[in-house]
Design a protein around this motif. Sequence first.
Motif, PDB file in Angstrom:
ATOM      1  N   VAL A   1      17.898 -13.908  21.778  1.00 45.00           N
ATOM      2  CA  VAL A   1      17.105 -14.516  22.841  1.00 45.00           C
ATOM      3  C   VAL A   1      15.855 -15.152  22.221  1.00 45.00           C
ATOM      4  O   VAL A   1      15.061 -14.486  21.550  1.00 45.00           O
TER       5      VAL A   1
ATOM      6  N   TYR B   1      15.507 -10.331  29.654  1.00 43.60           N
ATOM      7  CA  TYR B   1      15.696 -10.199  28.212  1.00 43.60           C
ATOM      8  C   TYR B   1      14.420 -10.632  27.498  1.00 43.60           C
ATOM      9  O   TYR B   1      13.917 -11.745  27.719  1.00 43.60           O
TER      10      TYR B   1
ATOM     11  N   THR C   1      15.742 -10.214  21.617  1.00 43.40           N
ATOM     12  CA  THR C   1      16.882  -9.369  21.991  1.00 43.40           C
ATOM     13  C   THR C   1      18.183  -9.998  21.489  1.00 43.40           C
ATOM     14  O   THR C   1      18.394 -11.206  21.645  1.00 43.40           O
TER      15      THR C   1
ATOM     16  N   LEU D   1      22.140 -10.276  21.824  1.00 42.56           N
ATOM     17  CA  LEU D   1      23.297 -10.045  22.684  1.00 42.56           C
ATOM     18  C   LEU D   1      24.556 -10.209  21.827  1.00 42.56           C
ATOM     19  O   LEU D   1      24.726 -11.244  21.170  1.00 42.56           O
TER      20      LEU D   1
END
Length: 376
Positions: free
Chosen positions: A64, A71, A75, A77
Amino acid sequence: MGWGRWLRRAAADNLRVVVVAVVLVAALGGYLTYAAHVDPGSTMETRETARWESSGAFDHRATVVNGTDVYETGTVLENRSVYYTRLTPRLNGSFTYGYTASDGGSLATNTTVSLVMRSVSTDRDGNRTVYWSVEERLNQRRAESLTPGDRARTPFSTNVTGAIERAQRIDERLGGTPGDVGVALVARTTVTGTRNGQQVDATRTYRLPIVAEGGTYRVEDPGLVTESEVQTERVRVAVDRGPLWTVGGPLLGVLAVGALAGLVVGKRRGTLSVSTGERAWLAYRSERDEFDEWITTGRVPETAVGSTVVDVDSLEGLVDVAIDTNNRVIEDERRNACLVLTENCWYRYERPTEPDRETASDEPADPLDDADQHEE
């Protein structure tokens, strides 16, 4: 009842048939034995000699870069089906290739991961039309010697959001095509070398489609993609006859030969012979069983002597008399006779003497015999 006598009479009356049957059984036992132990025969079978399986898979993640309440920036993912075009524009990951081989191998691999942008349409018959395609290489990696169980990993990184926007611009500059505009990550792996003792020279292609959907892009991950093959050979093997042949054949032969020898010895010694008395007794027992419902076992008093005694030649005839006179047949073992007692006349059928049964010398004489003498 003397089942031995019945069997002996059957064997004596049908000796030739029995001998032929025993010989045939012996021949069958010999054939089964020969087929199981001497020449069991053979058949062609397909046997597995080796097997291999190759596999390829993508793993992916996005960091991110534009944080939100959901979020935070930074972060990561991983392996999501959906990412966000504004939050996670860049997709990072790797493609991994590996293989297994039951009989070993050594493969050199050359993997190229590319970003492909194109416009494609598919008709009802499944035929595809590619209107345009642009491919950009993201990374390339070689593995000189990959053994079974090893993995060759090729990393990649691309700005998916930028690629989607670029693909849309290309299609617009072409005036817009009727196809679906999309991007995909494509991994091509070329393998050369030996696997299970066989030469290999092949190229495998793996796709990771990416579809734009509003403010997101969806990664249509196919998961682990495998390809396998079983290597076989045709071989000739002996037929497994099983215990019915391997054990049953010899046993059948031995029993048949033993039975044949017993018949020969019995014939020579006369043990298979059936005397006239035995035949008469067996015939009587057959009739006795047949007309059992008309016969009652009993004892006629010695003092009871009819005025007239008529001898009947057969038990069947005596039963006919009992039916005609509405009487029963009395079987008197002491007199060794079957009797039908009427008011004025007695009908008698003298039973055959059972073989091997001795009659006591002091047994009183049958009064019916005396009656016959008086009539004379």
